[in-house]
Design an enzyme around this catalytic site. Structure first.
Site, mmCIF file in Angstrom:
data_model
loop_
_atom_site.group_PDB
_atom_site.id
_atom_site.type_symbol
_atom_site.label_atom_id
_atom_site.label_comp_id
_atom_site.label_asym_id
_atom_site.label_seq_id
_atom_site.Cartn_x
_atom_site.Cartn_y
_atom_site.Cartn_z
ATOM 1 N N LYS A 1 2.832 2.641 -5.994
ATOM 2 C CA LYS A 1 2.155 2.180 -7.244
ATOM 3 C C LYS A 1 3.042 1.606 -8.088
ATOM 4 O O LYS A 1 2.938 0.189 -8.386
ATOM 5 C CB LYS A 1 0.930 2.559 -7.470
ATOM 6 C CG LYS A 1 -0.339 3.195 -6.654
ATOM 7 C CD LYS A 1 -0.329 1.949 -5.348
ATOM 8 C CE LYS A 1 -1.535 3.239 -4.415
ATOM 9 N NZ LYS A 1 -1.427 2.719 -2.722
ATOM 10 N N ASP B 1 0.545 -0.938 -0.035
ATOM 11 C CA ASP B 1 0.052 0.268 -0.558
ATOM 12 C C ASP B 1 0.832 1.020 -0.090
ATOM 13 O O ASP B 1 0.349 2.357 0.343
ATOM 14 C CB ASP B 1 -1.230 0.114 1.247
ATOM 15 C CG ASP B 1 -2.018 1.067 0.914
ATOM 16 O OD1 ASP B 1 -2.066 1.408 0.094
ATOM 17 O OD2 ASP B 1 -2.538 1.113 2.048
ATOM 18 N N GLU C 1 -11.475 4.171 -0.925
ATOM 19 C CA GLU C 1 -11.470 4.365 0.662
ATOM 20 C C GLU C 1 -11.921 5.780 0.780
ATOM 21 O O GLU C 1 -11.958 6.845 0.249
ATOM 22 C CB GLU C 1 -10.435 4.807 1.383
ATOM 23 C CG GLU C 1 -8.979 5.608 0.376
ATOM 24 C CD GLU C 1 -7.958 5.012 -0.246
ATOM 25 O OE1 GLU C 1 -6.835 4.944 0.047
ATOM 26 O OE2 GLU C 1 -8.190 3.628 -0.512
ATOM 27 N N ASP D 1 -3.319 -3.462 -2.860
ATOM 28 C CA ASP D 1 -4.251 -1.605 -2.006
ATOM 29 C C ASP D 1 -4.404 -0.985 -3.694
ATOM 30 O O ASP D 1 -2.924 -1.059 -4.454
ATOM 31 C CB ASP D 1 -4.409 -1.287 -1.527
ATOM 32 C CG ASP D 1 -5.581 -0.478 -0.680
ATOM 33 O OD1 ASP D 1 -6.534 -0.801 -1.503
ATOM 34 O OD2 ASP D 1 -5.680 0.606 -0.371
ATOM 35 N N ASN D 2 -5.225 -0.081 -3.918
ATOM 36 C CA ASN D 2 -5.485 0.265 -5.350
ATOM 37 C C ASN D 2 -4.794 0.139 -6.630
ATOM 38 O O ASN D 2 -4.689 0.528 -6.784
ATOM 39 C CB ASN D 2 -4.839 1.811 -4.626
ATOM 40 C CG ASN D 2 -4.909 2.339 -3.944
ATOM 41 O OD1 ASN D 2 -4.176 3.029 -2.550
ATOM 42 N ND2 ASN D 2 -6.205 2.712 -2.979
#
Length: 264
Positions: free
Chosen positions: A194, A191, A249, A219-220
């Site tokens: 990226k 996280d 989120e 994540d993401n």
């Protein structure tokens, strides 16, 4: 005549302003990029200047004033409430947090690693589910976030279960075995930046930190996305992947998480 002309101009400006505000509201509500830009680069900067403190410090203040000391759930609820109602922040959040909970319980790790501590929200989320003998290492490069995360983790009563390692993941990962006595990792939560998901995953492989059955959760994956990571794990016979659609989120914008089980 002049008065009518002035009135016409004022009405036009007023209508134009209203239309502009409506358009801005629609854009911010439906465009994640615009929403984050507005929150992070406009509202946050103004609030920081006025209050002479960072958003992260304000999150800590909210936890300090409102959370029950030693109650991890209270800390998470406090952060979620603050970030959904007052100031957006890049925690994994309550919705994707349930996915994180599910995978942590599935992995039942003895040794876990988090890449990207930020304010400590996900570290609290992970550590509260760890068995008594387990430990979480969390890597954070931003020196300003580290003391805030440590204090939030301490308020949650989980300081004995979490070690925050300050620095860049690409520098710390090669030291995990030799400096921190990590044999292999049972669970890894990605996280951070990226564009570092793929190269840092490759580092974990190269330094023998993954064993058969190690679980990576990223994540993401939907927003802003990590295409190089997806390419690496999905087109690799050493991984079995599962996709979890969700939302960014504290927003309605689509997002996702990706689980990759290392097959050895």
């Amino acid at each position: 005549m002049l008065e009518n002309w002035i009135v016409t101009i004022l009405v036009s400006v007023g209508v134009g302003s209203v239309l502009f505000m409506v358009a801005l509201f629609v854009l911010l509500r439906n465009n994640a990029h615009a929403n984050i830009f507005w929150n992070e680069l406009v509202l946050e900067k103004i609030t920081n200047f006025v209050m002479d403190q960072s958003k992260e410090q304000r999150i800590l203040n909210s936890v300090s004033y409102n959370a029950i000391k030693g109650d991890a759930e209270s800390v998470l609820d406090c952060i979620d409430k603050y970030c959904s109602q007052k100031e957006w922040a890049m925690n994994v959040g309550d919705e994707k947090g349930l996915i994180l909970d599910k995978i942590v319980k599935e992995a039942d790790p003895t040794v876990a690693l988090e890449l990207g501590t930020y304010c400590g929200y996900s570290a609290v989320r992970i550590a509260r589910l760890l068995k008594p003998s387990a430990h979480l290492f969390s890597i954070e490069f931003n020196a300003e976030f580290v003391p805030i995360a440590k204090e939030i983790i301490e308020i949650a009563g989980l300081e004995d279960k979490v070690t925050i390692l300050e620095g860049h993941a690409q520098d710390i990962i090669p030291q995990l075995k030799t400096k921190y006595n990590v044999d292999t990792l049972d669970f890894v939560f990605l996280d951070h930046w990226k564009d570092r998901y793929a190269p840092d995953t490759i580092l974990l492989e190269q330094y023998g930190l993954l064993r058969k059955g190690s679980i990576l959760l990223a994540d993401n994956i939907g927003f802003p996305g990590a295409p190089d990571f997806l390419k690496h794990v999905r087109n690799n016979e050493h991984y079995e992947c599962t996709h979890y659609p969700s939302h960014l989120e504290y927003m309605k914008a689509p997002d996702a998480m990706e689980k990759a089980v290392y097959l050895g």
